[in-house]
Design an enzyme around this catalytic site. Structure first.
Site, PDB file in Angstrom:
ATOM      1  CB  CYS A   1      -0.989  -0.174   0.957  1.00 13.75           C
ATOM      2  SG  CYS A   1      -1.773  -1.315   1.338  1.00 13.75           S
TER       3      CYS A   1
ATOM      4  NE  ARG B   1       5.310   2.279  -1.772  1.00 13.72           N
ATOM      5  CZ  ARG B   1       6.415   1.659  -0.997  1.00 13.72           C
ATOM      6  NH1 ARG B   1       5.335   1.278  -0.059  1.00 13.72           N
ATOM      7  NH2 ARG B   1       6.925   2.045  -0.318  1.00 13.72           N
TER       8      ARG B   1
ATOM      9  CD1 TRP C   1      -0.613  -5.680  -4.043  1.00 10.19           C
ATOM     10  CD2 TRP C   1      -1.115  -6.189  -2.396  1.00 10.19           C
ATOM     11  NE1 TRP C   1      -1.013  -6.831  -3.814  1.00 10.19           N
ATOM     12  CE2 TRP C   1      -1.043  -7.713  -2.708  1.00 10.19           C
ATOM     13  CE3 TRP C   1      -0.789  -7.019  -0.338  1.00 10.19           C
ATOM     14  CZ2 TRP C   1      -0.420  -9.145  -2.281  1.00 10.19           C
ATOM     15  CZ3 TRP C   1      -0.627  -8.428  -0.422  1.00 10.19           C
ATOM     16  CH2 TRP C   1       0.083  -8.988  -1.423  1.00 10.19           C
TER      17      TRP C   1
ATOM     18  CG  ASN D   1       1.874   0.277   3.463  1.00  5.65           C
ATOM     19  OD1 ASN D   1       2.222  -0.532   3.396  1.00  5.65           O
ATOM     20  ND2 ASN D   1       3.808   0.813   3.435  1.00  5.65           N
ATOM     21  N   GLY D   2       0.677  -1.798   6.185  1.00  3.98           N
ATOM     22  CA  GLY D   2       0.989  -2.930   7.162  1.00  3.98           C
ATOM     23  C   GLY D   2       0.192  -3.532   7.033  1.00  3.98           C
TER      24      GLY D   2
ATOM     25  CD  GLU E   1      13.228 -12.196 -13.540  1.00  2.00           C
ATOM     26  OE1 GLU E   1      12.996 -12.712 -12.397  1.00  2.00           O
ATOM     27  OE2 GLU E   1      13.249 -11.418 -13.829  1.00  2.00           O
TER      28      GLU E   1
ATOM     29  CE  LYS F   1       9.359  -9.846 -14.199  1.00  2.00           C
ATOM     30  NZ  LYS F   1      10.327  -9.730 -13.348  1.00  2.00           N
TER      31      LYS F   1
ATOM     32  CD  GLU G   1       7.105 -10.972 -11.422  1.00  2.00           C
ATOM     33  OE1 GLU G   1       7.541 -10.584 -10.569  1.00  2.00           O
ATOM     34  OE2 GLU G   1       7.711 -10.256 -13.063  1.00  2.00           O
TER      35      GLU G   1
ATOM     36  CG  HIS H   1      15.039 -36.514 -14.225  1.00  2.00           C
ATOM     37  ND1 HIS H   1      15.657 -37.300 -14.258  1.00  2.00           N
ATOM     38  CD2 HIS H   1      16.188 -35.862 -14.422  1.00  2.00           C
ATOM     39  CE1 HIS H   1      16.567 -37.894 -14.422  1.00  2.00           C
ATOM     40  NE2 HIS H   1      17.342 -36.997 -14.339  1.00  2.00           N
TER      41      HIS H   1
ATOM     42  CE  LYS I   1       9.938  -2.043  -8.609  1.00  2.00           C
ATOM     43  NZ  LYS I   1       9.822  -3.141  -9.603  1.00  2.00           N
TER      44      LYS I   1
HETATM   45  C1  G6P Z   1       7.240  -8.119  -5.274  1.00  2.00           C
HETATM   46  C2  G6P Z   1       7.540  -7.734  -6.411  1.00  2.00           C
HETATM   47  C3  G6P Z   1       9.271  -8.630  -7.476  1.00  2.00           C
HETATM   48  C4  G6P Z   1      10.257  -8.634  -6.501  1.00  2.00           C
HETATM   49  C5  G6P Z   1       9.996  -9.082  -5.346  1.00  2.00           C
HETATM   50  C6  G6P Z   1      10.817  -8.493  -4.074  1.00  2.00           C
HETATM   51  O1  G6P Z   1       7.080  -9.299  -5.770  1.00  2.00           O
HETATM   52  O2  G6P Z   1       6.572  -7.415  -6.804  1.00  2.00           O
HETATM   53  O3  G6P Z   1       8.951  -8.206  -8.503  1.00  2.00           O
HETATM   54  O4  G6P Z   1      11.316  -9.108  -7.586  1.00  2.00           O
HETATM   55  O5  G6P Z   1       9.004  -8.163  -4.288  1.00  2.00           O
HETATM   56  O6  G6P Z   1      10.993  -7.072  -4.085  1.00  2.00           O
HETATM   57  P1  G6P Z   1      12.511  -6.386  -3.758  1.00  2.00           P
HETATM   58  O7  G6P Z   1      11.758  -4.872  -3.492  1.00  2.00           O
HETATM   59  O8  G6P Z   1      12.796  -6.848  -2.651  1.00  2.00           O
HETATM   60  O9  G6P Z   1      13.843  -6.462  -4.667  1.00  2.00           O
END
Ligand code: G6P
Length: 612
Positions: A2, A27, A74, A100-101, A485, A489, A492, A508, A607
């Protein structure tokens, strides 16, 4: 997670709050809301979904108010509907809270407060904060005392901005576990969870520390501990610019950030490479190098994309510096009583510097008495401030929820660290160091080559496969984490189910999934394992899977095995992830565009995940 913002000062408050929310929308974007004080009353407006909807609701409102708080959510507790959107009010409607929290003991507090006669209107944990303050805010008790008494009862985390209708000239803020900054302006002041929300107005900020509360007016502020001891604030200057927060002509932040990578990777190594000596210098770690170079073991911990960078760091550090490395999910590390003996240090990697699990892992390592070093993007973030030392990756603000440029910058810094340690430990020769350093120096132009010459090709591949429901990403060695990764991507932002696997492990298990509907990405660059990867490609082809190969420029032979080929320029094997990941980022991007997905704000994600 948030985002929160509060404002008090000379401007009309609503446009300031809306603008701030828009800059923090990455956020969280389940719902949004704001509250301001007008004629001694609190007016709250909330809306489901994105900030644009809230803005629309407010378009005819020309509120003559100069104090307010706002929130983009969020959801953690309670559905993301309008009712559960912040701000939350007490029974009288005269106290408004944005949070936020997570309040971990909210059930017990809610029960207690209900017994005292408080009426709850939402399912959120945050609402208890408003009622709890109300409970303590009795005649002759100053609001700040009621606030600190309430906060002392709360278990969990909070970054808060609070309005009290009885004090239309004061804004309150508090922090415990979730970031809060105060922005200092001229005849105006701001409270925010994120510098991006206020950089348009001021670059002078004060970071609240854990357990601090602030009383903010239009021409000043005071900071206290929860025990009401006064704290001397330290004003710091932000380096981010407004321009960095704009899309700059790109349709999405993600695409802008992908295309920024030639520059951001360069920024990550600028001033840090010493070609002549074949080494790197990282001032942030300078005073700890004697300890780091003698380490017996390094544990790297992180989440999400940063965790994938950590895995690449494992290959780099073990190969170049011969120090054993273990990589742990931060969320697991903190709860499994890790053995951190003498000679071990922990590195934490985080783009935001605020990820709750990574922060908790950092604190766990500190509790066990080991040194913790950070590789962080956001300057002044909590992780950057709590680590013993560290290196900033200098990728600039990353707004797209799917991390791209932070990933390549993290790898760059890990490569610099490994090179520096390898040289200091006498494992990497000057010649080899020179070779690596010169390859690294050329990476930006090679990324640019991929962006310039392969994007159209990747777009076409995305057109071919964007309706599929599954995809596999396979790589070996240092490119195995890149396969992870690539899959992440795609998941996500396009919501296609995707798996990353070491290419040889495919037989496997995942091989059972392969049929004519399965696109399989192979990282098949000219390295020692190329021939083996070609055998894996054959295994997929013979089961009618569709093969997309990421291959080294000049390799024409691979066209015989692959349905599609994306080329990358040649580089040192150890640096190849900086190139192989670029086509995967672009593929995920164009696939998501074709599927009509919300690129910068994919569903259910945030984020910066500041809850555990
Ligand atoms: C969230 C984001 C990811 C990020 C992860 C770790 O899940 O959506 O994109 O890689 O957090 O975040 P950080 O800010 O610690 O790299």
């Amino acid at each position: 997670m948030c985002g929160i913002i509060g404002y008090i000062g000379k401007r009309k408050v609503v446009p300031v709050l809306i603008d701030g929310l828009k800059r923090m929308e990455y956020r969280g974007y389940d719902s949004a809301g704001l509250a301001y004080i007008r004629d001694g009353e609190i007016v709250a407006v909330k809306s489901m979904g994105k900030i644009a909807r809230l803005e629309q609701q407010l378009q005819d409102v020309d509120a003559e108010s100069h104090i307010g708080v706002a929130h983009t959510r969020w959801a953690t507790h309670g559905e993301p509907n309008e009712k559960n959107a912040h701000p939350h009010l007490d029974c009288t409607g005269r106290i408004a809270v944005v949070h936020n929290g997570i309040v971990e003991n909210y059930r017990a507090l809610r029960k207690y407060l209900q017994k005292q006669g408080h009426r709850f209107t939402t399912e959120t944990d945050t609402e208890v904060i408003a009622h709890l303050i109300e409970e303590y805010y009795k005649k002759d008790i100053p609001f700040i005392d009621a606030l600190t008494s309430a906060l002392l009862q709360i278990e969990g985390t909070y970054g808060l901005a609070i309005l009290n209708a009885d004090e239309p000239n004061k804004l309150y803020a508090a922090r415990h576990g979730s970031p809060v900054i105060i922005g200092k302006g001229e005849k105006e002041n701001f409270v925010a969870s994120d510098a991006a929300a206020i950089i348009r107005y001021t670059n002078r900020v004060i970071y609240l520390n854990e357990g601090e509360v602030a009383e903010v007016t239009d021409d000043g502020f005071e900071i206290f501990t929860l025990r009401k001891d006064r704290v001397k604030p330290e004003v710091q200057k932000l380096t981010m610019t407004l321009q960095e927060l704009e899309k700059g002509g790109y349709p999405h932040f993600m695409l802008k950030e992908i295309f920024e990578q030639p520059a951001t990777v360069r920024n990550s190594f600028r001033g840090r490479l010493n070609l002549e000596m074949g080494t790197a210098r990282l001032n942030g770690l300078k005073s700890h190098l004697d300890v780091i170079e003698k380490l017996k073991r390094i544990v790297i911990t992180a989440c999400g994309t940063s965790w994938h960078a950590a895995l690449i760091g494992e290959y780099l550090i073990e190969e170049l510096a011969r120090i054993p490395v273990e990589v742990e999910y931060a969320s697991e590390f903190r709860y499994r009583s890790p053995v951190l003996d003498d000679g071990t240090a922990v590195f934490v990697i985080s783009q935001s510097g605020e990820t709750a699990d990574t922060l908790a892992a950092l604190r766990e390592a500190h509790n066990q008495g080991v040194s913790v070093f950070g590789i962080v993007n956001v300057v002044g973030s909590t992780i950057a401030r709590e680590t013993d030392a560290g290196v900033y990756i200098h990728a600039g603000p990353e707004i797209g929820v799917a991390s791209t440029k932070a990933f390549t910058s993290q790898i760059t810094v890990l490569a610099l660290t490994a090179l520096m340690l390898g040289r200091r430990r006498g494992i990497v020769s000057t010649e080899r160091g020179y070779e690596l350093a010169s390859h690294l120096a050329k990476i930006p132009e090679k990324i640019k080559w991929i962006l310039d010459s392969q994007t159209a090709n990747i777009k076409k591949i995305a057109e071919k496969y964007h309706k599929k429901n599954n995809a596999l990403f396979l790589g070996r060695g240092i490119n195995f984490p890149v396969a992870l990764e690539g899959a992440l991507k795609l998941k996500e932002i396009s919501y296609i189910h995707a798996e990353g696997y070491p290419a040889a492990e495919m037989k496997h298990g995942p091989i059972a999934l392969i049929d004519e509907n399965m696109p399989v990405f192979f990282i098949a660059i000219d390295d020692l394992m190329y021939k083996k990867v070609v055998s894996n490609i054959e295994e997929v082809r013979s089961r009618k899977g569709k093969v997309i190969a990421i291959a080294t420029l000049g390799n024409e032979e691979i066209r015989r095995y692959a349905d599609d080929v994306v080329y990358i320029p040649e580089t040192d094997y150890l640096l190849s992830p900086l190139l192989t990941v670029i086509p995967m980022q672009l593929f995920a991007y164009y696939t998501a565009v074709l599927r009509g997905c919300s690129i910068d704000q994919p569903r259910n994600l945030a984020k910066s995940v500041t809850v555990e």
